[in-house]
Motif scaffolding. Structure first.
Motif, PDB file in Angstrom:
ATOM      1  N   ALA A 224       0.784  -1.179  -0.241  1.00  0.00           N
ATOM      2  CA  ALA A 224       0.025  -0.037  -0.397  1.00  0.00           C
ATOM      3  C   ALA A 224       0.806   0.428  -0.172  1.00  0.00           C
ATOM      4  CB  ALA A 224      -0.926  -0.682   1.892  1.00  0.00           C
ATOM      5  N   MET A 225       2.168   1.002   0.440  1.00  0.00           N
ATOM      6  CA  MET A 225       3.036   1.751   0.980  1.00  0.00           C
ATOM      7  C   MET A 225       3.368   2.551  -0.938  1.00  0.00           C
ATOM      8  SD  MET A 225       5.222   2.327   4.332  1.00  0.00           S
ATOM      9  CE  MET A 225       3.953   3.395   5.584  1.00  0.00           C
ATOM     10  N   ILE A 226       4.037   1.068  -1.007  1.00  0.00           N
ATOM     11  CA  ILE A 226       4.531   1.692  -2.302  1.00  0.00           C
ATOM     12  C   ILE A 226       3.168   2.186  -3.583  1.00  0.00           C
ATOM     13  CG2 ILE A 226       5.140   0.149  -4.334  1.00  0.00           C
ATOM     14  CD1 ILE A 226       6.541  -1.763  -1.980  1.00  0.00           C
ATOM     15  N   ARG A 227       2.565   1.935  -3.297  1.00  0.00           N
ATOM     16  CA  ARG A 227       1.493   2.493  -4.837  1.00  0.00           C
ATOM     17  C   ARG A 227       1.705   3.775  -4.517  1.00  0.00           C
ATOM     18  NH1 ARG A 227      -4.130   0.245  -6.697  1.00  0.00           N
ATOM     19  NH2 ARG A 227      -5.124   2.147  -7.221  1.00  0.00           N
ATOM     20  N   ARG A 228       1.182   4.014  -2.929  1.00  0.00           N
ATOM     21  CA  ARG A 228       0.222   5.355  -2.527  1.00  0.00           C
ATOM     22  C   ARG A 228       2.179   6.357  -2.895  1.00  0.00           C
ATOM     23  NH1 ARG A 228       0.407   5.029   3.006  1.00  0.00           N
ATOM     24  NH2 ARG A 228      -2.137   3.850   2.361  1.00  0.00           N
ATOM     25  N   TYR A 229       2.859   6.507  -3.043  1.00  0.00           N
ATOM     26  CA  TYR A 229       4.231   6.983  -2.382  1.00  0.00           C
ATOM     27  C   TYR A 229       4.605   6.801  -3.892  1.00  0.00           C
ATOM     28  CZ  TYR A 229       5.541   7.539   2.060  1.00  0.00           C
ATOM     29  OH  TYR A 229       5.854   7.899   3.482  1.00  0.00           O
ATOM     30  N   ASP A 230       4.621   6.008  -5.103  1.00  0.00           N
ATOM     31  CA  ASP A 230       4.749   5.727  -6.197  1.00  0.00           C
ATOM     32  C   ASP A 230       3.751   6.885  -6.728  1.00  0.00           C
ATOM     33  OD1 ASP A 230       5.906   4.509  -9.375  1.00  0.00           O
ATOM     34  OD2 ASP A 230       3.274   4.471  -9.125  1.00  0.00           O
ATOM     35  N   ALA A 235       2.335  11.796  -9.709  1.00  0.00           N
ATOM     36  CA  ALA A 235       0.761  13.317  -9.387  1.00  0.00           C
ATOM     37  C   ALA A 235       1.927  14.644  -9.184  1.00  0.00           C
ATOM     38  CB  ALA A 235      -0.229  13.362  -8.548  1.00  0.00           C
ATOM     39  N   GLY A 236       3.187  14.531  -8.652  1.00  0.00           N
ATOM     40  CA  GLY A 236       4.411  15.462  -8.248  1.00  0.00           C
ATOM     41  C   GLY A 236       3.189  16.156  -6.963  1.00  0.00           C
ATOM     42  N   ASP A 237       3.235  15.383  -5.838  1.00  0.00           N
ATOM     43  CA  ASP A 237       2.316  15.812  -5.106  1.00  0.00           C
ATOM     44  C   ASP A 237       3.399  15.638  -3.814  1.00  0.00           C
ATOM     45  OD1 ASP A 237      -0.371  15.190  -5.353  1.00  0.00           O
ATOM     46  OD2 ASP A 237      -0.858  13.346  -4.793  1.00  0.00           O
ATOM     47  N   SER A 294      12.604   6.766  -0.312  1.00  0.00           N
ATOM     48  CA  SER A 294      13.408   6.542  -0.895  1.00  0.00           C
ATOM     49  C   SER A 294      13.872   6.053  -1.808  1.00  0.00           C
ATOM     50  CB  SER A 294      14.718   5.929   0.193  1.00  0.00           C
ATOM     51  OG  SER A 294      15.830   6.065  -0.568  1.00  0.00           O
ATOM     52  N   ALA A 295      12.900   4.444  -2.396  1.00  0.00           N
ATOM     53  CA  ALA A 295      13.061   3.460  -2.970  1.00  0.00           C
ATOM     54  C   ALA A 295      12.416   4.288  -4.569  1.00  0.00           C
ATOM     55  CB  ALA A 295      12.368   2.659  -2.514  1.00  0.00           C
ATOM     56  N   THR A 296      11.361   5.478  -3.735  1.00  0.00           N
ATOM     57  CA  THR A 296       9.942   5.415  -5.121  1.00  0.00           C
ATOM     58  C   THR A 296      10.525   7.387  -5.844  1.00  0.00           C
ATOM     59  OG1 THR A 296       9.361   6.657  -3.162  1.00  0.00           O
ATOM     60  CG2 THR A 296       8.118   4.661  -4.004  1.00  0.00           C
ATOM     61  N   GLY A 297      11.631   7.776  -4.885  1.00  0.00           N
ATOM     62  CA  GLY A 297      12.388   8.708  -5.512  1.00  0.00           C
ATOM     63  C   GLY A 297      11.616   9.977  -4.615  1.00  0.00           C
ATOM     64  N   TYR A 298      10.017   9.591  -3.840  1.00  0.00           N
ATOM     65  CA  TYR A 298       9.139  10.429  -3.027  1.00  0.00           C
ATOM     66  C   TYR A 298       9.804  11.709  -2.428  1.00  0.00           C
ATOM     67  CZ  TYR A 298       5.457  13.000  -0.953  1.00  0.00           C
ATOM     68  OH  TYR A 298       4.926  13.805  -0.066  1.00  0.00           O
ATOM     69  N   GLU A 299      10.342  12.934  -2.348  1.00  0.00           N
ATOM     70  CA  GLU A 299      10.772  14.004  -1.165  1.00  0.00           C
ATOM     71  C   GLU A 299      10.252  14.970  -0.915  1.00  0.00           C
ATOM     72  OE1 GLU A 299      13.541  15.777  -4.779  1.00  0.00           O
ATOM     73  OE2 GLU A 299      14.356  14.006  -4.262  1.00  0.00           O
ATOM     74  N   GLY A 300       8.586  14.774  -0.913  1.00  0.00           N
ATOM     75  CA  GLY A 300       8.149  15.279   0.373  1.00  0.00           C
ATOM     76  C   GLY A 300       7.429  15.058   1.358  1.00  0.00           C
ATOM     77  N   THR A 301       6.733  15.684   2.583  1.00  0.00           N
ATOM     78  CA  THR A 301       6.540  15.127   3.418  1.00  0.00           C
ATOM     79  C   THR A 301       5.342  14.342   4.044  1.00  0.00           C
ATOM     80  OG1 THR A 301       5.150  16.723   4.324  1.00  0.00           O
ATOM     81  CG2 THR A 301       6.935  17.673   3.949  1.00  0.00           C
TER      82      THR A 301
END
Length: 354
Positions: A224-230, A235-237, A294-301
């Motif tokens: 669920a986290m992988i999907r959410r962060y991807d 989407a640029g969220d 980190s694995a998905t490249g998400y840089e937000g909060t």
């Protein structure tokens, strides 16, 4: 009835190789003795993987192929409804596997388990009863039943030892599923006690990897986290909200490691005690979120919705027994997450729950 069968030979090997085939209950044994010495499995014998298209079953299927098994048997849920007792009996009687791994189950995350307890209890009990009873009738020599770490009490001493089973109350959000899995363990132990069959059980920790369920409502925490962060990355969220406080600690095992452990146990272990399968290491859910980011490249909060349930405070498996048998996990969590994220992105449109 059609089935996925790899280089299947027309054979009834199941009854030819094991002396404790039981067709009449009057022949049942009444002791705990099981006259069986574990060793290398026959790579040419029929081997049924129940649930071979799921996360666990598909990994086991791939590993068995890599190990040279030539006679793998599997049927999709459309080809065989494992809740249908007559259909299961006919399927196993037709194919007569010598070996069997029961990896089929109705599974889901906290939300699904909490809202659909009847489904999780009823479906899993029927699947297990049908397969295990049919396997006994057909004379299947070696069976591995796969359960879950949720069988252990919510507040059991950590790490969770095999002898903690049935020593306290279960986590209420998934108690129905846990009761079904406990019934499966006792079913296997009863087959050993009453019929002298060398069947065993393994209890994996939280699993992840290729073929996982990525549904936003029915999946486990990591997919669920992988999907959410991807989705956030695409989407640029810049903000994500996760369930709970993030403080519970969880252990995660790559499904390819589980697959190697399953074959290892079938070739090296025989006993009534269920065997824990895990890494022996855990992380907080907040730490997990950081690794997924980190694995998905998400840089937000990331924020946390504390109105949602956390579940069991900690679930870490004591894997001393498995290590004493000579097996340990080999895929660390950052490496495994990179693999899982890459698989999801390559199969995003076809992934379960997409």
């Amino acid at each position: 009835m059609s089935a996925d069968v790899a280089n299947r030979r027309d054979t009834a090997a199941g009854q030819e190789h094991w002396p404790h085939t039981v067709s009449d209950p009057a022949d049942a044994r009444t002791t705990d003795d099981v006259a069986y010495t574990p060793g290398a499995l026959d790579r040419s014998a029929p081997f049924y993987v129940a649930g071979h298209r799921g996360l666990v079953g598909s990994a086991i299927w791939r590993h068995l192929q890599d190990e040279g098994f030539e006679n793998l048997i599997g049927a999709s849920s459309r080809e065989l409804d494992l809740r249908d007792r007559a259909a299961v009996e006919a399927f196993i009687a037709e194919h007569r596997p010598r070996y069997l791994v029961l990896a089929a189950a109705k599974v889901g995350g906290i939300g699904a388990n909490n809202s659909q307890p009847v489904d999780f209890l009823s479906d899993n009990l029927r699947i297990q009863l049908n397969i295990l009873d049919a396997a006994r009738t057909a004379g299947v020599e070696r069976v591995l039943f796969l359960g879950s770490s949720c069988i252990y009490p919510k507040l059991a001493e950590q790490p969770l030892r095999e002898d903690s089973l049935l020593t306290g109350y279960l986590e209420p959000t998934n108690d129905a599923y846990a009761i079904a899995k406990i019934a499966g363990i006792l079913h296997v132990q009863s087959m050993r006690r009453q019929y002298g069959l060398p069947w065993i059980s393994a209890m994996p920790t939280n699993l992840y990897g290729p073929g996982d369920n990525f549904s936003p409502s029915g999946s486990h925490v990591l997919p669920a986290m992988i999907r959410r962060y991807d989705e956030a990355v695409r989407a640029g969220d810049t903000e994500i909200t996760n369930w709970g406080s993030g403080s519970p600690r969880r252990e995660f095992l790559h499904v390819s490691d589980l697959a190697t452990a399953c074959l290892y146990l079938m070739e090296h272990y025989d006993g009534p005690q269920q065997v824990n399968v895990g890494t022996g290491e855990d992380v907080t859910i907040k730490e997990l979120a950081g690794l997924v980011a980190s694995a998905t490249g998400y840089e937000g909060t990331t924020s946390w919705d504390t109105s949602k349930p956390d579940g069991t405070p900690r679930k870490l498996m004591d894997v001393s027994l498995l290590r004493s048998l000579g097996w340990s996990a080999s895929i660390d969590l950052p490496t495994g997450l990179d693999d899982a994220v890459a698989w999801y992105r390559a199969h995003r449109e076809q992934a379960r729950g997409a």
